[in-house]
Design an enzyme around this catalytic site. Structure first.
Site, mmCIF file in Angstrom:
data_model
loop_
_atom_site.group_PDB
_atom_site.id
_atom_site.type_symbol
_atom_site.label_atom_id
_atom_site.label_comp_id
_atom_site.label_asym_id
_atom_site.label_seq_id
_atom_site.Cartn_x
_atom_site.Cartn_y
_atom_site.Cartn_z
ATOM 1 C CG ASP A 120 4.267 20.394 -98.695
ATOM 2 O OD1 ASP A 120 5.505 20.457 -98.638
ATOM 3 O OD2 ASP A 120 3.644 19.370 -99.042
ATOM 4 C CG ASP A 164 5.842 13.039 -101.957
ATOM 5 O OD1 ASP A 164 5.394 14.058 -101.399
ATOM 6 O OD2 ASP A 164 6.690 13.071 -102.867
ATOM 7 C CG HIS A 208 -0.957 14.871 -107.719
ATOM 8 N ND1 HIS A 208 -1.027 15.043 -106.352
ATOM 9 C CD2 HIS A 208 0.046 15.663 -108.150
ATOM 10 C CE1 HIS A 208 -0.102 15.915 -105.979
ATOM 11 N NE2 HIS A 208 0.559 16.295 -107.049
#
Length: 1529
Positions: A663, A548, A551
């Site tokens: 999402d 999760d 980045h």
């Protein structure tokens, strides 16, 4: 047979593979990774390759690297084999001693260096029920555990429904105990499973996984959340150091104070008279005005930026008064007090800014920026002088005034920084409040109150209790996590280099605290250890991870934790939510972490065109792609190889392509609910892992809100049997089919795809690369605004393909507002919109003999798909065709000779036309041009790049799809040649090619490029292999570059209809270069032949061919010279003074290098002209070839004629012989000066050495004026003369040569005496000393000297200054006659040449500092420029390649001569190797597969250069054989 994956390394040790991405397959059984690097590469000097790939059976430790010593070897490619037994993210690097700059002084110390770390990713091996499951065969289903209902009853019901639809992996959002917000990604306790569903903790999880895998055939994947924790996590109270607070991150103090002020302002809005229920932008602007006053102003934020002027000024004056001044390093830039006193206030401020400002962080505490008082005191001293108590000097008041002004000036940029940041704070705050309160697409939070304050807090403030009391109050406010638009993934947004939290740039998650790891476990040991336990707990049960917010996770943290996971489960698959905004950054994460795939989302597409682009990106390789993976699977002498060697294929960034994620907004929200079906079908046709989310197949009306939603999942698939085809309640029935097909295609390797986009329709054809079986999809997307039409897809034509309809369907959905509201109003369950799958009829499939045409039905509205099976009858056994096309070539080519191979591999257009009386030439490709060769190399030079880049749009590919002409040309040409009596051996390879081409001619034309390339590549490899088998062992076992050079021998040596070595018989002869010097009189040049012969013929083991050339040129000896232009012996021309010395040097080399080579001296050759007689007669005159001489007698004649001198005018002198030359130029004079033994010759009107360009321009007045006459004594001739004399003396002494010398004026001059004369006088005549004071010891005219420390190019030429020109000819003398040179002088001269003459590939033919230097050769130029017109500057600066070989040979000799240790010897070899880089690159990139004749300045392209020249390659082969002898010794 074992598998080997070949990893070539570049000279600097970096992986020489596309994108430097080393992606290896899952090891079903251990295989070998073979590192390959040239043996004398820069990194092999004291080099070691280090890799952390563990030994089989050993556990992986990231910091434990095994060492593999790199043993330098100039001749070979080093191989380091490492066994790969398990999946993982591995690394390697190389340490080595740097190669110093070449100089006369050896460095006393050697600098060691380390390459960057490079990464090797080995794919995990996933299995389910004993079956291997490739990553591309995964169909993943995401769900949120909080909506699953009771465990295990409701869960198993849903698991059954998921398995029914042929998903094979379930992605669980985190199953751990959730925090106060109830978000599955806000974890309260990372080590505790949610007790609501799993009261027995791990025991329940183990049961769940076992049930999934055993009963339902489902693997489990879970998220791992590493970069934040729930703000309510109890352990934060024990370990606030796990987060960013004002103690662990003091630079956040300003952000914390601003956040607190904003929250206080929010509480007091009503009291302060500002609106609390924002209805308009005007209301918001009023609030923003309040923020400026009550937040920005009241917090005095500027104090975090500026220097406290009063305090720092006072301190500076005190230090000045006490004499504690300290001038910084560098002083005042060399200026004195008076000059500093004249500085402006700005200059004084800049000085302090550069030398005196102190402050640990860009944003420390208030007034954290200070000035070093000692430095400011030094500035005051420079301005006012030292403080004097007597009162005569400046007063403290004056000093205080001065420094105050300076500090005020110094603060200006800091105030500007503050202004910029406050403007950003206000902008970000305005935009955020507007979004959450006013924007239509925002949440419209309503009135501002304590529950919903004006802004989200950037900090979690821990409660005061017994646990937190033991900590500093500063540590109890922890930064919340969040994200930033287009953020740098490698930057810590809460770190000391970021002001994101102060500038309010973070979209914050108020329920999550950002975790502060630091750079290593040492910086926060408790947190690293805790998260490692969490990670290993997940790895214990789950087959795959989804990282999760990858980045936002520090890459070092992710690397460490994944290592911990792989300790538990080496074959764990790792997917990542990685949105770095940069493909380069994505690559970095993928390589370093060994990510299996990146999550990509189809619902991000805003149009059919964009969706088509995404499908194309993740769909796989184009149909008909070239096969590049396998290097060789050949047999040797009928014995199977023990290993199959594979290239490391170019690999894209792998994707987990989701039709929708948890999402994403659903199709019903973002597009049209009907798009659920075509969107899913398009995703499932892609050659990647694919996925979906619970609710997508069911057509939930909107995205499930993760945090606040409490209803439970429902699905028809969980309640009833799922059948393929029509049905109600979503698309489950069709998804079952789509998943089934996707898994099958992934398992079997269907990796070729063609995507077509037309209007709102997309077609996808995905096929197997060998069987050519496939699936074809037509999808009509349903983006808003395109109505209900059928889309108007043009008829689809599938060439050579048969088609079977699987089915066609459309999706209808009730999206009325009333229905949608009813579903949303259900308080207990999540439900889908009423929907139905309808079967469509009327798909038209029309078959013809050579294609199938598909037409969609009249009714094919948005939300429709049609799915077909496809196959190609002519390729039903295409796996057999692939094997057939790539096998049997070795045997077919095994009977070819080297000359046969010339016809098979090469032959330029001029050669083809010469041998066919102009009828046949090379093949020409429409829209591309002619190939350089008619043979296989002509095709492969182009195809190798097309195959590497998979460039199916290249004109060659278009041409092959248009027709089979190229196939017929290849076989037709060879069939015609094989009918010649001397080329009968070509029949077998011709039959092999014909049978392969016949097999693929039946296959649809769109596949022809692939199979044509496969056949040509196989044939080329077999021909190459056969060529190597016929060459010397040194070539066979040498590095690739040496083999490439050796192939030039085959390229340049062959039969020519218009040229031969003999007038009466045709034999293979060596061309000077192609295509310029390939036929007739221009093919065979005496000088070129004997500069090229040692490397291309003797060195490659072609001893008979070498001897044939020696005998042939010996037969035409006349005037004591061999001709430069042979003219097949019919019309030889004797105008080159140097050719005969290269000839003698090659005879010497032949006797030394060839077994029983001395026997050549006894060989008798018929003489074209009478011995010692200059009479000319035609070749068919009775006197021609009437006499015979042995080679020894010919050698003697050369020496005798030169000793007694020669003076003659060329036969047939005049314009018929040479239209450019003046009459004086035809006069040839040669004599020995017996005072020094040196041979002199030539005049200013001819050019008797290799630098033989004659002026040709009447316009410039240069006609008949040589560019480089080089009369007198050329240094290379003197060197070769000495070499010959020493050789003959040795032979005579050993009784192998009868004559002891020559006779001059009835006196015998022995070989040793003549050699002694030269040795005694050589350096006196040629050397130009570095020190002018030594000129008296040499024959030097100081007025003529342009550069010192060199050897003259000439001695006593017609223009004295030409003697002193620096040219690349002296290394020839050094190579053949090193004893003439003083080692130190020689090496210094070579250093000068290295610095001033050596280019990227060639040697400049003239010193760039010479007034005559003109480095760019354009032969067609006809200007008034005397120096360059008509290419007169051919040898006045352009960079010729063949002298590079002699230069490097000389450099190696004299560098080794000074080497006293093995390490220094290795350095010498590497210095030579380093200078080959340009040539290696040039031969690799040249379509001619050779080295060019010359380049212009700095290696730039010369259009008039012959693109492959014999001597350019030969002289570098010579270098390798010198190195061979040296290293053997």
């Amino acid at each position: 047979m074992s598998d080997v994956y070949l990893l070539p390394l570049a000279d600097d040790g970096s992986p020489d593979v596309p994108d430097q991405y080393i992606y290896l397959p899952a090891p079903a059984k251990p295989y070998t990774l073979r590192f390959a690097i040239e043996g004398a590469s820069s990194v092999t000097r004291g080099g070691s390759l280090w890799t952390n790939i563990p030994l089989k059976g050993k556990s992986f430790k990231r910091d434990e690297f095994r060492e593999f010593k790199l043993q330098p070897d100039f001749r070979r490619t080093l191989h380091i084999d490492v066994l790969v037994a398990s999946a993982g993210a591995y690394a390697f690097y190389i340490t080595y001693d740097t190669l110093p700059e070449l100089s006369s002084e050896r460095p006393k110390t050697v600098a060691s260096k380390r390459t960057p770390t490079y990464y090797i990713d080995v794919a995990p091996k996933l299995t389910i029920k004993g079956q291997d499951l490739s990553l591309d065969a995964l169909s993943i289903f995401s769900l949120l555990s909080k909506f699953m209902g009771k465990y295990p009853t409701d869960w198993e019901k849903h698991l059954h429904g998921i398995a029914q639809r042929n998903y094979n992996v379930i992605h669980f959002t985190p199953l751990m105990e959730r925090g106060a917000s109830n978000s599955p990604y806000s974890l309260n306790d990372q080590l505790k499973f949610d007790s609501k569903y799993f009261p027995n903790g791990e025991q329940d999880i183990a049961h769940l996984i076992k049930t999934m895998e055993g009963k339902f055939g489902l693997l489990a994947l879970t998220d791992v959340v590493w970069n934040h924790t729930a703000h309510s996590s109890p352990w934060l109270e024990e370990h606030p150091e796990a987060g960013y607070n004002c103690e662990t991150a003091p630079w956040l103090e300003s952000a914390y104070e601003l956040d607190t002020a904003l929250l206080n302002f929010s509480k007091n809005l009503k009291h302060l008279g500002y609106p609390v229920d924002l209805k308009s932008v005007d209301d918001l602007l009023k609030v923003m005005d309040g923020i400026k006053t009550h937040v920005i102003g009241s917090t005095r934020l500027w104090e975090f930026y500026v220097i406290n002027v009063e305090a720092n000024a006072k301190s500076a004056v005190e230090f000045w008064k006490s004499g504690k001044a300290s001038v910084p390093e560098g002083g005042f830039g060399g200026l004195g007090p008076s000059e500093v006193n004249n500085w402006s206030t700005k200059q004084r401020a800049d000085f302090l800014l550069d030398h005196a400002v102190k402050g640990k962080y860009p944003m420390g505490g208030r007034f954290a920026r200070t000035i070093d008082p000692e430095v400011s005191a030094a500035l005051l001293t420079a301005i006012h002088g030292k403080y004097e108590t007597s009162g005569h000097g400046a007063t403290s008041g004056a000093a205080l005034s001065t420094i105050t002004k300076v500090l005020d000036e110094l603060n200006l940029p800091f105030y500007k920084e503050y202004d910029n940041d406050t403007a950003e704070i206000l902008e970000q705050t305005f935009n955020r409040v507007k979004y959450v309160r006013l924007d239509d697409h925002g949440p419209k939070l309503g009135p501002i109150n304590e529950k919903n304050p004006l802004v989200e807090s950037y900090f979690t403030r821990l409660p005061e209790n017994a646990k937190t009391k033991k900590h500093s109050p500063k540590s109890l406010a922890l930064v919340n996590n969040g994200w930033i638009w287009a953020a740098d993934a490698m930057r810590d947004n809460a770190g000391p280099d970021s002001k994101a939290y102060l500038r309010r740039e973070v979209i914050v998650w108020g329920d999550c605290v950002k975790l502060r790891y630091g750079k290593s476990p040492k910086e926060n040991p408790w947190l690293w250890n805790y998260m490692a336990k969490y990670t290993q707990l997940m790895a214990k049960y789950f087959a795959a991870f989804r990282v999760d917010n990858c980045h936002s996770t520090p890459i070092a943290v992710a690397e460490y934790l994944l290592d911990k996971a792989r300790d538990i489960r080496p074959n764990i698959a790792v997917f990542a939510e990685l949105f770095s905004g940069s493909e380069a950054m994505d690559w970095l994460f993928v390589k370093r972490l060994g990510l299996s795939a990146l999550i990509r989302e189809a619902m991000q597409a805003w149009s059919t065109q964009e969706l088509s682009r995404l499908v194309h990106k993740h769909g796989g390789r184009p149909i008909g792609s070239f096969e590049v993976g396998e290097v060789t699977r050949h047999d040797i002498d009928g014995q199977p190889l023990k290993e199959t060697i594979h290239k490391i294929k170019q690999s894209p960034l792998h994707a987990l392509f989701m039709d929708c994620t948890h999402d994403n907004e659903t199709p019903a929200q973002k597009r049209d609910a009907r798009d659920t079906l075509p969107n899913a079908a398009l995703v499932n046709m892609c050659a990647s892992a694919t996925g979906s989310v619970f609710g997508y197949d069911e057509i939930y009306p909107q995205l499930i809100e993760l945090v606040h939603e409490t209803r439970l999942y429902t699905s028809n698939a969980s309640e009833q049997e799922v059948k393929i085809g029509e049905g109600e309640g979503g698309i489950g029935g069709i998804k079952k089919l789509l998943n089934q097909i996707h898994i099958q295609m992934g398992k079997d390797g269907y990796d070729e795809t063609f995507i077509h986009h037309e209007g709102e329709l997309i077609t996808v054809h995905r096929v197997h690369p060998l069987t050519r079986k496939g699936y074809f999809l037509i999808a009509h997307t349903a983006f808003p605004g395109y109505g209900d039409g059928n889309g108007g897809l043009s008829p689809v034509h599938l060439a050579g393909t048969k088609v079977k309809l699987i089915g066609a369907w459309k999706l209808t959905v009730d999206t009325s507002q009333a229905t949608k509201q009813k579903i949303l109003d259900d308080k207990a369950h999540l439900r889908g919109l009423p929907s139905k799958i309808h079967e469509l009829h009327g798909v038209d499939i029309e078959e013809t003999s050579n294609e199938t045409v598909i037409r969609t039905p009249n009714h094919f509205p948005p939300g429709s798909i049609a799915l077909f099976e496809t196959f190609i009858p002519s390729a039903e056994h295409s796996d057999g065709v692939d094997v057939f096309c790539s096998s049997g070539a070795d045997e077919a080519f095994s009977g070819l000779s080297l000359v046969d191979l010339n016809f098979v591999m090469y032959r330029c257009d001029a050669e083809e036309r010469d041998s066919s009386d102009g009828r046949d030439g090379v093949y020409s490709i429409p829209n591309h041009g002619a190939l350089v060769y008619a043979g296989l190399q002509g095709w492969w030079s182009e195809l190798q790049h097309i195959v590497r880049d998979n460039n199916l749009g290249h004109p060659i590919c278009n041409h092959l799809r248009d027709g089979q002409w190229a196939l017929d040309y290849v076989t037709g040409r060879l069939e015609k040649l094989s009918e010649r009596g001397d080329l009968k051996a070509l029949k077998k390879p011709t039959e092999w090619l014909k049978s392969r081409f016949d097999a693929v001619k039946k296959i649809p034309s769109f596949l022809l490029p692939r199979y044509f390339a496969l056949i040509i590549q196989t044939a080329h490899a077999a021909a190459w292999k056969r060529a190597m088998s016929l060459m010397s062992e040194d070539i066979q076992h040498g590095q690739l570059f040496l083999q490439q050079l050796a192939m030039v021998s085959i390229q340049q040596t062959s039969y020519s209809k218009s040229a031969s070595l003999w007038p009466q018989k045709s034999v293979p002869c060596l061309a000077a270069g192609l295509p310029h010097f390939s036929t007739s009189w221009a093919r065979c040049w005496g000088r070129d032949v004997f500069i090229s012969l040692r490397g291309l013929l003797t060195g490659t083991g072609r001893f008979d061919d070498a001897k044939e050339h020696i005998l042939a040129f010996g037969s035409v000896l006349k005037h004591g010279m061999i001709p430069n232009l042979l003219g097949s012996g019919k019309s030889p021309r004797y105008n080159s003074r140097d050719s005969v010395w290269f000839f003698l040097q090659n005879i010497q080399d032949y006797t030394n290098l060839v077994p029983n080579g001395l026997n050549i001296l006894k060989e008798q050759v018929p003489r074209r002209f009478l011995p010692y007689d200059d009479t000319f007669f035609e070749w068919d005159d009775s006197r021609a070839y009437s006499k015979k001489s042995t080679i020894a007698e010919i050698v003697q004649e050369v020496m005798q004629r030169h000793a007694t001198g020669m003076s003659f005018r060329e036969h047939n002198a005049g314009p018929n012989l040479d239209s450019q030359m003046k009459p004086e130029g035809f006069q040839i004079d040669i004599h020995v000066d017996w005072s020094n033994g040196i041979i002199f010759g030539g005049n200013q009107y001819n050019c008797g050495t290799w630098m033989d360009k004659m002026g040709e321009s009447e316009k410039a007045g240069s006609k008949g004026v040589p560019g480089t006459p080089r009369d007198g004594a050329a240094v290379e001739i003197t060197g070769m003369l000495f070499s010959t004399l020493v050789w003959l003396e040795r032979l005579h002494k050993d009784g192998k040569y009868i004559k002891s010398g020559v006779k001059v004026d009835e006196k015998e001059i022995t070989w040793s005496h003549w050699a002694g004369l030269i040795k005694k006088n050589f350096e006196k005549c040629y050397y130009v000393p570095q020190d002018p004071s030594e000129d008296k010891n040499f024959d030097v005219n100081p007025k003529m000297v342009n550069r010192r420390g060199i050897y003259k190019d000439l001695y006593r030429s017609g223009k004295e200054y030409e003697d002193y020109q620096l040219r690349p000819n002296f290394p020839i003398a050094m190579t053949v006659a090193p004893d003439l040179f003083t080692d130190d002088y020689a090496f210094e001269a070579l250093l000068v040449a290295d610095k001033h003459l050596r280019g990227p590939t060639g040697m400049a033919t003239l010193d760039p500092s010479d007034l005559n230097y003109r480095p760019n050769y354009i032969n067609s130029e006809d200007s008034h420029d005397f120096a360059t017109s008509k290419g007169r500057n051919y040898h006045q600066g352009p960079e010729w390649l063949w002298p590079t070989g002699f230069f490097l040979r000389a450099l190696l000799k004299f560098d080794l001569a000074r080497s006293k240790s093995k390490e220094e010897q290795i350095e010498a070899l590497q210095q030579a190797t380093q200078r080959l880089y340009g040539c290696k690159k040039a031969i690799r990139e040249s379509p001619w597969a050779g080295l060019t004749e010359l380049t212009n300045k700095n290696g730039s392209f010369c259009n008039d250069s012959s693109p492959t020249q014999a001597w350019s390659a030969s002289c570098l082969i010579d270098l390798f054989f010198d190195a061979e002898k040296i290293t053997a010794a």
